[in-house]
Design a protein around this motif. Structure first.
Motif, short mmCIF file in Angstrom:
data_model
loop_
_atom_site.label_atom_id
_atom_site.label_comp_id
_atom_site.label_asym_id
_atom_site.label_seq_id
_atom_site.Cartn_x
_atom_site.Cartn_y
_atom_site.Cartn_z
N VAL A 28 -79.00 65.37 -70.55
CA VAL A 28 -80.19 65.47 -71.40
C VAL A 28 -80.64 66.93 -71.37
CG1 VAL A 28 -82.62 64.76 -71.62
CG2 VAL A 28 -80.86 63.08 -71.03
N PRO A 29 -80.97 67.54 -72.51
CA PRO A 29 -81.30 68.97 -72.51
C PRO A 29 -82.50 69.34 -71.64
CG PRO A 29 -80.89 68.20 -74.74
CD PRO A 29 -80.92 66.98 -73.87
N ARG A 30 -83.48 68.45 -71.60
CA ARG A 30 -84.64 68.72 -70.75
C ARG A 30 -85.28 67.39 -70.35
NH1 ARG A 30 -86.86 73.19 -69.32
NH2 ARG A 30 -85.69 74.34 -70.90
N TYR A 31 -85.62 67.30 -69.08
CA TYR A 31 -86.23 66.09 -68.54
C TYR A 31 -87.71 66.35 -68.25
CZ TYR A 31 -81.34 64.90 -67.44
OH TYR A 31 -79.99 64.65 -67.50
N ARG A 32 -88.42 65.26 -67.96
CA ARG A 32 -89.79 65.36 -67.46
C ARG A 32 -89.90 64.55 -66.18
NH1 ARG A 32 -94.51 65.21 -72.09
NH2 ARG A 32 -94.38 67.45 -72.52
N CYS A 89 -91.42 58.89 -61.64
CA CYS A 89 -90.66 58.48 -62.81
C CYS A 89 -90.06 59.73 -63.44
CB CYS A 89 -91.57 57.77 -63.81
SG CYS A 89 -90.72 57.18 -65.30
N ILE A 90 -88.93 59.56 -64.12
CA ILE A 90 -88.29 60.64 -64.88
C ILE A 90 -88.09 60.15 -66.31
CG2 ILE A 90 -86.29 62.15 -65.10
CD1 ILE A 90 -85.80 61.69 -62.09
N THR A 91 -88.40 61.00 -67.27
CA THR A 91 -88.14 60.70 -68.68
C THR A 91 -87.44 61.92 -69.31
OG1 THR A 91 -90.22 61.62 -69.53
CG2 THR A 91 -90.24 59.31 -68.80
N HIS A 92 -87.05 61.77 -70.56
CA HIS A 92 -86.61 62.93 -71.33
C HIS A 92 -87.84 63.69 -71.80
CE1 HIS A 92 -87.85 60.09 -74.37
NE2 HIS A 92 -87.81 61.04 -75.28
N ALA A 93 -87.69 64.97 -72.09
CA ALA A 93 -88.75 65.70 -72.78
C ALA A 93 -88.72 65.28 -74.24
CB ALA A 93 -88.53 67.21 -72.66
N PRO A 94 -89.89 65.10 -74.88
CA PRO A 94 -89.90 64.62 -76.26
C PRO A 94 -88.99 65.44 -77.18
CG PRO A 94 -92.10 64.56 -75.36
CD PRO A 94 -91.24 65.24 -74.33
N GLY A 95 -88.14 64.71 -77.91
CA GLY A 95 -87.21 65.36 -78.83
C GLY A 95 -85.91 65.83 -78.21
N HIS A 96 -85.83 65.79 -76.87
CA HIS A 96 -84.64 66.24 -76.14
C HIS A 96 -83.89 64.99 -75.66
CE1 HIS A 96 -87.33 69.66 -76.28
NE2 HIS A 96 -86.39 70.45 -75.79
N MET A 97 -83.00 64.49 -76.50
CA MET A 97 -82.45 63.15 -76.31
C MET A 97 -81.07 63.17 -75.66
SD MET A 97 -85.11 62.22 -77.93
CE MET A 97 -84.88 60.48 -77.81
N MET A 131 -98.81 62.13 -63.48
CA MET A 131 -98.97 63.53 -63.88
C MET A 131 -97.60 64.17 -64.09
SD MET A 131 -102.26 63.93 -63.91
CE MET A 131 -102.46 65.72 -63.93
N LEU A 132 -97.47 64.93 -65.16
CA LEU A 132 -96.26 65.69 -65.42
C LEU A 132 -96.21 66.87 -64.46
CD1 LEU A 132 -93.75 66.33 -67.16
CD2 LEU A 132 -95.28 67.56 -68.72
N VAL A 133 -95.15 66.94 -63.63
CA VAL A 133 -95.08 67.99 -62.62
C VAL A 133 -93.93 68.97 -62.82
CG1 VAL A 133 -96.25 66.58 -60.89
CG2 VAL A 133 -93.74 66.53 -61.02
N ASP A 134 -92.94 68.61 -63.65
CA ASP A 134 -91.80 69.51 -63.83
C ASP A 134 -91.04 69.12 -65.09
OD1 ASP A 134 -90.08 71.60 -63.31
OD2 ASP A 134 -88.97 70.59 -61.71
N GLN A 171 -93.75 57.36 -72.16
CA GLN A 171 -94.37 58.46 -71.44
C GLN A 171 -95.89 58.35 -71.44
OE1 GLN A 171 -92.66 62.34 -72.07
NE2 GLN A 171 -90.71 61.48 -72.75
N ALA A 172 -96.45 57.90 -72.58
CA ALA A 172 -97.89 57.66 -72.61
C ALA A 172 -98.27 56.50 -71.70
CB ALA A 172 -98.34 57.38 -74.05
N VAL A 173 -97.40 55.51 -71.63
CA VAL A 173 -97.64 54.35 -70.78
C VAL A 173 -97.52 54.72 -69.30
CG1 VAL A 173 -96.63 52.11 -70.13
CG2 VAL A 173 -96.97 52.67 -72.54
N ILE A 174 -96.53 55.52 -68.96
CA ILE A 174 -96.35 55.98 -67.58
C ILE A 174 -97.56 56.79 -67.13
CG2 ILE A 174 -95.02 57.65 -66.21
CD1 ILE A 174 -92.54 56.57 -67.89
N GLU A 175 -98.07 57.63 -68.03
CA GLU A 175 -99.27 58.40 -67.72
C GLU A 175 -100.45 57.48 -67.44
OE1 GLU A 175 -102.03 61.91 -69.80
OE2 GLU A 175 -100.14 61.29 -70.72
N ALA A 176 -100.60 56.45 -68.28
CA ALA A 176 -101.72 55.51 -68.10
C ALA A 176 -101.56 54.67 -66.84
CB ALA A 176 -101.83 54.60 -69.32
N ALA A 177 -100.32 54.30 -66.50
CA ALA A 177 -100.06 53.45 -65.34
C ALA A 177 -100.09 54.23 -64.03
CB ALA A 177 -98.70 52.77 -65.49
N ARG A 178 -100.01 55.55 -64.11
CA ARG A 178 -100.03 56.41 -62.93
C ARG A 178 -98.97 55.99 -61.91
NH1 ARG A 178 -104.03 59.87 -63.12
NH2 ARG A 178 -103.78 60.42 -60.92
N LEU A 179 -97.74 55.86 -62.38
CA LEU A 179 -96.64 55.51 -61.50
C LEU A 179 -96.44 56.60 -60.44
CD1 LEU A 179 -93.81 54.12 -63.79
CD2 LEU A 179 -95.67 52.90 -62.68
#
Length: 270
Positions: free
Chosen positions: A92-96, A249-257, A102-105, A238-246
């Motif tokens: 994946v080109p960029r992860y979150r 977690c790791i996701t893709h950066a938006p648009g970087h699939m 909270m987004l940390v990296d 990603q919006a759900v993960i932010e609300a749930a305060r897990l």
């Protein structure tokens, strides 16, 4: 390095394997809109096993924003049903990286974060149906301009499951009325890539105050005579993960699939 070449992404990476090789070697770290035309792209959510069952139920209850393409075994970084060389740690080109919601990296490789407890969810992406739209002569301004698609948080709530709850995220493409009608017809055939739009017209009706200021991606002009057309988006987790305060977690950066070896027609229904 944001991009390996000034060539269009469709020329730079005509297929999934080439796209992943460019990403894996660090030659491409930008968005993947227009990359490997005709190949399925996927959103990602990578969670500890303890949260995986609830997230699976969340996807089942919210199939428009979260159409599942694949789920890994715990600790397995490979997704062989999406490509025989797919390695989720590097392709994946960029992860979150998220901690306590909270987004940390935003790394370009997650090998150092990988452990045996993680489960990967690959979720359908609207980039998949864009080839079909272009083939149907539906113009896509963000593709023509080499931009990421515009994405917005809405006031529409998803159906909760366990800790997972939060707002629907949508992607937007401005279209003339006739093109919007055609886009509904075309994208309805791709339920595995979010399917038909969830809203057309006034953005305020779904809680978007300014369609010129996306929450993710790039702003795209809405010209006179055009309608903003909104599709459910795989950034919703990603919006759900932010609300749930897990806790993690790791996701893709938006648009970087993740660009897969699957072909778009394999997700199409007649």
């Amino acid at each position: 390095m944001a991009q390996a070449s000034s060539l269009p992404l469709a020329t730079l990476a005509p297929d999934g394997r080439t796209a992943r090789r460019l990403v894996r070697t660090g030659q491409h770290t930008g968005h993947t809109a227009g990359m490997a035309p005709g190949h399925v792209q996927a959103n990602l959510a990578i969670l500890p096993r303890a949260q995986a069952d609830d997230f699976l139920r969340f996807c089942q209850r919210n199939p428009k924003p979260c159409p599942l393409l694949a789920v890994s075994e715990p600790g397995d970084p490979l997704l062989p049903t999406l490509g025989d060389d797919v390695d989720i740690r590097s392709d994946v080109p960029r992860y979150r990286v998220w901690r306590d919601g909270m987004l940390v990296d935003e790394p370009t490789d997650i090998a150092s974060l990988w452990h045996a407890d993680l489960v990967t969810f690959a979720i359908g992406c609207s980039f998949t149906f864009e080839t079909a739209l272009l083939q149907a002569d539906v113009p896509l301004r963000h593709v023509a301009q080499g931009r990421n698609v515009a994405m917005f948080r809405t006031n529409v709530q998803t159906v909760p499951a366990g800790a997972f709850h939060g707002p629907l995220v949508v992607s937007m493409r401005p279209l003339k009325a006739a093109d919007a009608i055609r886009a509904v017809q075309v994208t309805s055939r791709f339920p595995g890539a979010h399917g038909a739009p969830v809203h057309l017209g006034d953005p305020a009706r779904i809680g978007i105050a300014d369609a010129g200021r996306p929450d993710w991606g790039d702003a795209v002009e809405i010209a006179d005579g055009e309608l903003p057309v909104f599709w459910a988006c795989g950034v919703t987790p990603q919006a759900v993960i932010e609300a749930a305060r897990l806790p993690f977690c790791i996701t893709h950066a938006p648009g970087h699939m993740l660009v897969t070896d699957l072909r778009d027609h394999q997700l199409a229904v007649l």
